[in-house]
Design a protein around this motif. Structure first.
Motif: not given
Length: 305
Positions: A226-231, A267-268
């Motif tokens: 999943l790619d979580l934009p809020e995190t 995304r690091p």
């Protein structure tokens, strides 16, 4: 309205949840996570997937508590597992204890012999509350992270193994592989529809960062992400390798592919959740992941009254 509505402090009122409340519940859970961890981990798709879980009857199995202004102050859902969250602004007013008592009552009425709830190890108040009500530790859970200041290196695949990103049309093969692998420890097998709500149908599902392994054209391993934009982070939702292809380095290879894909997308950090029943913690530590935080799954045997 639930069969039983607890008596609340003045200024609060309760009702069942509906699908229209998913965003409000997400904001509530996010506020709790931000207060406890300084960051958000939950996405609204995960809340929606739990809300749509088979067997959960919103009118009976959910309870929302609002303040006088109509803001959501706390919530509880109970269906096999119990979830209770109280907004940081409304803590210290016994709302958590009220909701926990309601959840136990609802579980008894539904014929459950036990109730289970996961609590972060850092939430000392919640841990103390559960222990005071007779809950006992059952399983440990961990959220692990892989930080990437530099681009991760990519290992060579084992002989005969090819890797590619998830594509449209892979859904049912991935479901079969993952549920077969998870049968070894999960309590019940999910239907395709329930599984998809947590994975491929979730708005944050990231097919380009999800890696699949094949041997002779057959799917033998999968990492779904999943790619979580809020995190600002990637999250690995599921990892599975077919039983006859384990101990060949396939899981490590797929994890590295997913780490690499997230790094290239800016995304690091990539995170992953696991628990002690899976026996997978050593694998994740061996690829360089570290424990960010831990939780405990508590269980209580319910006695009829």
């Amino acid at each position: 309205m639930p069969e039983f509505v607890p008596e609340l402090s003045r200024g609060y009122w309760a009702r069942s949840a509906t699908a229209d409340d998913i965003n409000s519940v997400h904001h509530l859970v996010s506020a709790c996570e931000r207060e406890l961890y300084g960051r958000v981990q939950t996405d609204s798709g995960g809340v929606a997937a739990v809300f749509a879980r088979p067997g959960l009857v919103p009118e009976l199995d959910t309870l929302l508590i609002h303040d006088q202004a109509g803001h959501l102050a706390a919530r509880a859902w109970v269906n096999r597992r119990c979830e209770v969250d109280v907004h940081p602004r409304h803590r210290g007013r016994s709302l958590g204890a009220v909701l926990l008592a309601w959840a136990e009552s609802r579980a008894r009425r539904a014929g459950s012999e036990q109730i289970v709830q996961t609590v972060p190890a850092d939430d000392a108040g919640a841990v103390a509350l559960l222990r005071s009500r007779g809950y006992e530790p059952m399983v440990s859970e961990w959220l692990l992270e892989f930080t990437m200041p530099d681009e991760p290196t990519m290992p060579e695949p084992p002989a005969g193994i090819t890797v590619r990103p998830f594509r449209s049309g892979d859904e049912h093969d991935a479901y079969q592989l993952i549920e077969d692998a998870f049968d070894e420890w999960q309590q019940r097998r999910k239907s395709y529809e329930e599984w998809a709500q947590h994975t491929v149908d979730r708005p944050t599902f990231a097919p380009a960062m999800s890696a699949l392994a094949f041997a002779d054209g057959q799917l033998v391993g999968a990492v779904l992400a999943l790619d979580l934009p809020e995190t600002g982070e990637g999250y690995i939702e599921q990892v599975a390798v077919r039983s006859d292809h384990r101990n060949k380095g396939i899981a490590r290879l797929l994890l590295r592919h997913t780490f690499h894909a997230f790094h290239r997308q800016g995304r690091p950090t990539c995170t992953l959740g696991t628990h002690s029943d899976t026996g997978a913690l050593a694998l994740y530590l061996s690829v360089g992941m570290t424990v960010r935080r831990s939780s405990t799954v508590f269980r209580k045997t319910l006695r009829t009254v």
